[in-house]
Design an enzyme around this catalytic site. Structure first.
Site, mmCIF file in Angstrom:
data_model
loop_
_atom_site.group_PDB
_atom_site.id
_atom_site.type_symbol
_atom_site.label_atom_id
_atom_site.label_comp_id
_atom_site.label_asym_id
_atom_site.label_seq_id
_atom_site.Cartn_x
_atom_site.Cartn_y
_atom_site.Cartn_z
ATOM 1 N N VAL A 62 0.825 -1.209 0.000
ATOM 2 C CA VAL A 62 0.000 0.000 0.000
ATOM 3 C C VAL A 62 0.861 1.262 0.000
ATOM 4 O O VAL A 62 1.732 1.432 0.845
ATOM 5 C CB VAL A 62 -0.938 0.032 1.228
ATOM 6 C CG1 VAL A 62 -1.937 1.179 1.084
ATOM 7 C CG2 VAL A 62 -1.653 -1.296 1.401
ATOM 8 N N SER A 63 0.596 2.140 -0.958
ATOM 9 C CA SER A 63 1.333 3.400 -1.070
ATOM 10 C C SER A 63 0.420 4.577 -0.729
ATOM 11 O O SER A 63 -0.750 4.577 -1.106
ATOM 12 C CB SER A 63 1.846 3.552 -2.502
ATOM 13 O OG SER A 63 2.280 4.875 -2.713
#
Ligand SMILES: *[C@@H]1O[C@H](CO)[C@@H](O)[C@H](O)[C@H]1NC(C)=O
Ligand SMILES: *[C@@H]1O[C@H](CO)[C@@H](O)[C@H](O)[C@H]1NC(C)=O
Length: 616
Positions: free
Chosen positions: A243-244
């Site tokens: 997850v960014s």
């Protein structure tokens, strides 16, 4: 201070029956910033821009009980039936505090000062929490936050079975789980929450120490409750692997076009592909926005939290050797088979980095072949044998870290796993970064184990959260299917394709033990490498304080506002978002250094005279 590193802890005990409340609750927090000068940052592996370089990714949430006492000599931890939860916001924290070689290469070895401030901070915050133990209640609530994280390896996620993917609306978890602590007498005293998004809003070119978006969110929430000076707010990490926070997507810096989907490259080059945060091109703004989104969601579900935690407090902890574990997994047709984990190894795509911080040279994500040149370089360090190559397949091995032991171990093999329970909330402490789907599988497996084996002790209302990056660090954990694709996360899944299955197997044991109340086997002790540590970092040669004053007595920087004729009132310190403290040396080994304070005057600042200065 702009030094977001802070630490909070919660102490719970069900040992006494107290009128209306369920638990004894204590909270505390302490600064763990450590040395600011000349130390490379933990998070992005890069030695190039030392001095204040880097940014971080370790939003660490550390949960343990009892075990801490060996290292920290913390008697409070071993109190009977007391649970301790330590959340450590280690975002842009100066590196050098982890003990295995591979995490120390870019900080040129172990930095004793970085380690000591963290140990000291943990101890201080625990003592504070212990002194604050008072009767109170805990509420749990959940909410969906859709715009604070995107999947940075969607091509790997897509390799998971379609039937499984169809069960979810998104390719990352959007749910925030929050605990609200309410003192019987004083009302709300703090909150902890878990939400999956990396602390990589600040890019690798940033050189300021920062708590990134999690640290910003925590500070915003504590400011929001400024009428309660002791309010402790922790924004913890969970299954954040893929997850960014750079939610606008990944683009090529030369053409402005989206990067290649499968390899995150631009015309074959990975170093041109960068994720963009919502404040693009201003990364401070991106950090603020992602922090604020988490903060606002936390406030919303804090205010509406009504489900009270009730029931036992408990935990189970074990050390497991992940380098050589038999794992029984279901096979098609209803049968079972036994597979094995492998000694740790990192794949080629590890060196490609991610769109939050691309690597260098000719490495790319999604590489299941490797190349001859780098294999030659690798062989100088260690040539993996056939068995290891087969075990790690299809990962092309770049660094066979699990089999490298000089001057001491390069990677961990014995890892701590832990399950904690506070009433109907169950926390899974994992020493790594689980991807979205890996986290879902682990949570589901534990939830099933708890509800099916519990004689009604847990119903479907049990809340299971993963506390990521806990107790030690062992990089990433993907699903078997994501592993096949060998993006950065798959290449960084150390113990081979069945790493996740191994975790699920061991957590099922912990869950069963939690239900049965009998302890699991303690497992092998991990080595204590503290006295073997080597530091190659040139120490700051002369740097002292006047007599009677110690480093850390003050904050790094302060803005004061003039009130009346001659009274200066502290208004902003360097933990505030508007104040930036910058340190530089005119030349390497120069005896002089400069400190610059930048104050971006917020709209809310009262007008009048103000002054800023540095307290070191
Ligand atoms: C801890 O609690 C258990 C269960 O209440 C009790 O049997 C045990 O004696 C306690 N241990 C200590 C060290 O107080
Ligand atoms: C990505 O790789 C998959 C599997 O090899 C392939 O089917 C797909 O077409 C590729 N997508 C793009 C956009 O290149």
């Amino acid at each position: 201070m702009w030094l977001w590193s802070f630490l909070a802890c919660l102490l719970l005990s069900s040992g006494r029956t107290v009128s209306a409340s369920t638990y004894l609750i204590g909270l505390g927090s302490y600064d763990i910033t450590g040395p600011a000068a000349d130390v490379n940052m933990m998070g992005y592996a890069n030695t190039e821009q030392n001095y204040f370089r880097g940014s971080l990714q370790v939003a660490s949430s550390d949960i343990y009980c009892g075990r801490a006492s060996r290292k920290l000599r913390m008697e409070t931890c071993t109190m009977n039936r007391t649970l301790l939860l330590v959340a450590l916001t280690l975002m842009l924290v100066p590196g050098g505090y982890l003990q295995y070689v591979v995490y120390l290469v870019t900080s040129l070895g172990f930095v004793r000062q970085s380690f000591d401030v963290i140990v000291d901070g943990i101890e201080k915050s625990i003592l504070q929490a212990h002194e604050n133990l008072r009767p109170g209640s805990i509420f749990v609530n959940k909410g969906e936050l859709v715009d604070a994280g995107v999947n940075r390896s969607p091509s790997a996620y897509l390799n998971n079975p379609e039937t499984e993917r169809k069960k979810y609306n998104y390719n990352v978890d959007k749910e925030m789980t929050l605990l609200k602590f309410v003192d019987d007498e004083w009302g709300p005293i703090g909150s902890f929450n878990w939400f999956a998004t990396h602390g990589t809003s600040m890019s690798r070119t940033n050189s300021l120490i920062s708590g990134d978006n999690k640290g910003a969110a925590a500070r915003f929430m504590e400011d929001w409750k400024a009428d309660r000076p002791q309010f402790v707010s922790a924004f913890c990490q969970t299954n954040v692997g893929d997850v960014s926070p750079n939610v606008l997507g990944a683009f090529c810096i030369d053409t402005g076009l989206p990067c290649d989907f499968n390899h995150s490259t631009c015309n074959g080059k990975n170093e041109l592909c960068y994720g963009r945060g919502p404040g693009y091109p201003d990364e401070f703004e991106s950090t603020r926005i992602i922090g604020e989104r988490q903060f606002r969601k936390a406030v919303e579900i804090f205010n509406t939290a009504s489900e009270q935690l009730k029931g036992k407090v408990g935990f189970q902890h074990a050390y497991v050797d992940f380098s050589n574990l038999d794992v029984t997994i279901p096979k098609a047709g209803g049968d079972y088979e036994t597979v094995k984990t492998c000694p740790a190894a990192m794949g080629f795509a590890f060196a490609a980095g991610t769109t939050d911080g691309p690597g260098a040279f000719d490495f790319t994500q999604g590489d299941d072949k490797g190349n001859a040149f780098w294999k030659l370089v690798r062989n100088i360090l260690k040539t993996p044998n056939e068995e290891q190559i087969k075990c790690q397949h299809p990962k092309p091995i770049l660094l066979d870290t699990g089999e490298m032991n000089e001057p001491y171990d390069w990677a961990p093999s014995v890892l701590p796993v832990q399950i904690l329970r506070i009433g109907q909330l169950v926390i899974l402490s994992v020493p790594g970064e689980f991807t979205t789907m890996a986290g879902r599988r682990l949570r589901d497996a534990v939830q099933t184990a708890l509800t099916s084996g519990s004689n009604g002790e847990f119903d479907s209302n049990v809340h299971v959260v993963i506390a990521g990056l806990t107790n030690t660090y062992s990089q990433y954990v993907t699903t078997f299917e994501e592993y096949q694709v060998q993006r950065y996360e798959g290449a960084s899944t150390l113990y081979g394709p069945h790493t996740l299955d191994a975790y699920i197997q061991e957590f099922r044991k912990l869950a069963a033990a939690l239900l049965g109340g009998q302890a699991v086997e303690a497992g092998p002790q991990p080595p204590d490498l503290l006295d073997k540590q080597i530091s190659l970092l040139i120490p700051v040669i002369v740097d002292t304080t006047p007599i009677g004053v110690n480093f850390g007595d003050g904050t790094y920087a302060l803005v004061e506002i003039l009130q009346g004729e001659d009274e200066w009132i502290p208004a902003y310190d360097d933990d505030d978002f508007c104040l930036r403290f910058k340190w530089s040396r005119p030349a390497k080994l120069s005896p002089r250094s400069y400190a610059t304070i930048e104050w971006r005057i917020p709209d809310s600042a009262v007008s009048g005279s103000s002054r800023a200065f540095v307290v070191a």
